[in-house]
Design an enzyme around this catalytic site. Structure first.
Site, PDB file in Angstrom:
ATOM      1  N   GLU A 155     -24.623 -62.711  15.375  1.00 59.16           N
ATOM      2  CA  GLU A 155     -24.121 -61.740  16.363  1.00 59.16           C
ATOM      3  C   GLU A 155     -25.143 -61.545  17.490  1.00 59.16           C
ATOM      4  O   GLU A 155     -25.569 -60.418  17.789  1.00 59.16           O
ATOM      5  CB  GLU A 155     -23.729 -60.414  15.687  1.00 59.16           C
ATOM      6  CG  GLU A 155     -22.595 -60.598  14.696  1.00 59.16           C
ATOM      7  CD  GLU A 155     -21.879 -59.313  14.280  1.00 59.16           C
ATOM      8  OE1 GLU A 155     -22.330 -58.213  14.610  1.00 59.16           O
ATOM      9  OE2 GLU A 155     -20.823 -59.446  13.608  1.00 59.16           O
ATOM     10  N   GLU A 195     -17.718 -63.959   8.779  1.00 59.11           N
ATOM     11  CA  GLU A 195     -17.596 -62.542   8.405  1.00 59.11           C
ATOM     12  C   GLU A 195     -16.154 -62.133   8.639  1.00 59.11           C
ATOM     13  O   GLU A 195     -15.702 -62.107   9.796  1.00 59.11           O
ATOM     14  CB  GLU A 195     -18.547 -61.650   9.226  1.00 59.11           C
ATOM     15  CG  GLU A 195     -20.005 -61.826   8.828  1.00 59.11           C
ATOM     16  CD  GLU A 195     -20.939 -60.791   9.452  1.00 59.11           C
ATOM     17  OE1 GLU A 195     -20.491 -59.653   9.737  1.00 59.11           O
ATOM     18  OE2 GLU A 195     -22.118 -61.139   9.662  1.00 59.11           O
ATOM     19  N   GLN A 245     -18.295 -58.327   1.959  1.00 61.58           N
ATOM     20  CA  GLN A 245     -19.420 -59.024   1.392  1.00 61.58           C
ATOM     21  C   GLN A 245     -19.312 -58.978  -0.132  1.00 61.58           C
ATOM     22  O   GLN A 245     -18.876 -57.955  -0.652  1.00 61.58           O
ATOM     23  CB  GLN A 245     -20.715 -58.362   1.814  1.00 61.58           C
ATOM     24  CG  GLN A 245     -20.935 -58.305   3.315  1.00 61.58           C
ATOM     25  CD  GLN A 245     -22.363 -57.894   3.673  1.00 61.58           C
ATOM     26  OE1 GLN A 245     -23.246 -57.774   2.831  1.00 61.58           O
ATOM     27  NE2 GLN A 245     -22.604 -57.667   4.962  1.00 61.58           N
TER      28      GLN A 245
HETATM   29  O1  AHR Z   1     -21.108 -57.165   7.440  1.00 57.85           O
HETATM   30  C1  AHR Z   1     -21.703 -56.057   8.013  1.00 57.85           C
HETATM   31  C2  AHR Z   1     -22.217 -56.339   9.417  1.00 57.85           C
HETATM   32  O2  AHR Z   1     -21.144 -56.618  10.252  1.00 57.85           O
HETATM   33  C3  AHR Z   1     -23.114 -57.523   9.581  1.00 57.85           C
HETATM   34  O3  AHR Z   1     -24.439 -57.248   9.284  1.00 57.85           O
HETATM   35  C4  AHR Z   1     -22.959 -57.869  11.020  1.00 57.85           C
HETATM   36  O4  AHR Z   1     -23.148 -59.235  11.282  1.00 57.85           O
HETATM   37  C5  AHR Z   1     -21.562 -57.388  11.344  1.00 57.85           C
HETATM   38  O5  AHR Z   1     -21.535 -56.609  12.489  1.00 57.85           O
END
Ligand code: AHR
Length: 515
Positions: free
Chosen positions: A196, A319, A368
């Site tokens: 990001e 993600e 996650q």
């Molecule tokens: O997954 C949580 C956060 O979301 C991560 O650290 C980031 O890459 C995204 O904004």
């Protein structure tokens, strides 16, 4: 508006006569005219140093009364091995751009502590570092995917990390690796160049980042047996300009470009909505937001096609998942949320989208794995539960590395308060033994839907199935009732000549096997 999906194309049919009669039926045609494979890496996972994902998740207190190897929790490892997770992304996330790998090697007592500024301001003791992560991947039987630090690191730091991991000759760094107990190279291939970079990774413009990518990537070297697959920071959601700039300036110098895309039930970052208490309208909105993945992937792919018609660069959705408000009473910086049948429907739908775009989407990671966001596993001290999302990955593992089968779908709408979304989605594949798998999701909260699938030239004799559903989309697994929602066998599919006819109950996910 009714949508017909054929392979990767999305067409729109309007005002078809006799629509009302189709309200609870869907028609599918499955073709075997394809040379594409659904990469197993679409089923990847993400574990950041965030909340209880690593610490008190994978990596527990030495005194915790659970089966462990070193401090790695083996009941979690065993559960994840069962669903064949193909890769694990680490150490972040935002954390990756403030992580300095040298702090996480060598004797643990000597490792410096740091502040995890992104996630709760807690002290990170660095007891889980490079060697521990790679040992975890070995136990899981999955490939590591390491995200390097571009935001607050240096080119030299990243270059050294790669050498430390992958060089098989003699150098001060490989001598250090040997001293730390691993004379052999680790041969890590998947390599994230920042995370990001438009936000927590450095607030860069795409033009600036494209140059940074080239600089960092130049010095992240390939070593024998470990050609790096470098994955650039990509866009978030519908930031098509980022994709355009990256493809124009970097193009096939990157193995992959990431895409981050979360499903917020309300669509509002300030109040994302509860994970467990929501109305049907809120459920509908969540599914509608989730279905935007189809649009994002299609549009980013179209830009990528312009610069890379041979589809060499992978779109890596590393993600994705549902992001709700945290569970009441938990640390807001830890992103701990429950996981309901709604999450499972989002997972089934999203994975169908990825499968159907496997020409470009070659890798993905759910955010996650443990105790954070749309997790596969939740833990409470020594207790653990498998979430409804875990069961979707269990059902869908049959698609990993299977031949992609294009589908054509004519689906009814699911309508709430005059808003409509397609009620059914699916994907199909054929494994190396010739078995065909159809994964079907009925999003509609009330109506069962009869799907008739024409299997074309595909020969088959018997059909069996498995289902994931529950009475309500808000239902969850709890530490007291961990098997409230679980996979059951499903017998409501029949052979009708060459066709398979299946009645999918409201809000359920079914995987059929035809052989
Ligand atoms: O997954 C949580 C956060 O979301 C991560 O650290 C980031 O890459 C995204 O904004």
């Amino acid at each position: 508006m009714k949508k017909i999906y054929y392979g990767m194309a999305v067409l729109a049919l309007c005002c078809t006569p006799g629509r009302a009669a189709l309200a609870q039926t869907a028609k599918v045609t499955v073709s075997n005219d394809s040379k594409l494979t659904i990469s197993r890496n679409i089923y990847g996972q993400f574990a950041e140093h965030l909340g209880r994902g690593i610490y008190d998740g994978f990596w527990v207190d030495p005194k915790m009364p659970v089966k462990k190897q070193d401090r790695i929790r083996m009941d979690i490892v065993e559960a994840l091995r069962k669903i064949k997770i193909p890769n694990l992304r680490w150490p972040g996330g935002c954390f990756a751009d403030e992580y300095h790998w040298r702090d996480g090697i060598g004797p643990r007592v000597n490792r410096p502590k740091m502040v995890n500024t992104n996630w709760g301001g807690v002290t990170e003791d660095n007891s889980f570092g490079t060697h521990e992560f790679l040992e975890l991947c070995k136990l899981l039987g999955c490939e590591p995917y390491i995200s390097g630090n571009v935001g607050s690191g240096t080119v030299q730091e990243m270059s050294n990390w790669v050498e430390y991991l992958n060089f098989d000759g003699q150098s001060p760094l490989t001598a250090m690796r040997k001293l730390n107990g691993h004379p052999e190279p680790f041969n890590v291939s998947f390599w994230g160049v920042g995370n990001e970079s438009w936000g927590c990774g450095g607030n860069m413009t795409p033009e600036y980042y494209a140059n940074e990518f080239k600089r960092y990537a130049t010095f992240a070297k390939d070593y024998k047996n470990a050609k790096l697959k470098k994955i650039a920071t990509g866009p978030s959601d519908g930031d098509y300009n980022w994709t355009e700039v990256m493809m124009k300036n970097v193009g096939t110098r990157m193995w992959g470009m990431s895409l981050h895309c979360y499903t917020l039930p309300t669509g509002n970052w300030n109040d994302k909505g509860s994970a467990t208490k929501f109305t049907e309208a809120q459920y509908f909105n969540t599914m509608k937001n989730c279905l935007r993945m189809e649009e994002f992937v299609t549009k980013h792919s179209a830009i990528m096609d312009k610069y890379d018609p041979e589809k060499k660069v992978a779109l890596v959705v590393d993600e994705w998942g549902v992001w709700t408000n945290v569970e009441p009473g938990t640390n807001p910086g830890f992103l701990y949320q429950q996981n309901s049948l709604r999450d499972a429907l989002v997972a089934g739908t999203t994975l169908n989208i990825f499968n159907n775009h496997c020409d470009r989407v070659k890798m993905a990671a759910l955010a996650q794995t443990i105790n954070v966001l749309q997790a596969l596993v939740l833990t409470q001290k020594e207790k653990m539960l498998l979430t409804p999302t875990y069961h979707v990955f269990d059902l869908y593992k049959v698609h990993q590395d299977a031949k992609y089968l294009p589908i054509k779908l004519d689906a009814p709408d699911y309508e709430v308060n005059g808003n409509k979304i397609p009620a059914v989605n699916l994907s199909a594949s054929q494994d190396k033994e010739g078995r065909v798998h159809l994964s079907l999701v009925n999003i509609d909260d009330h109506k069962d839907i009869v799907v008739t699938a024409n299997m074309g030239d595909i020969k088959w004799n018997t059909v069996s199935g498995q289902i994931l559903t529950s009475a309500n989309v808000t239902d969850i697994n709890t530490f007291d009732k961990p098997n409230n929602i679980k996979i059951e066998s499903f017998n409501n599919a029949q052979k009708d000549g060459d066709k398979v006819v299946v009645k999918i109950p409201a809000h359920s996910i079914i995987v059929l096997e035809l052989k």
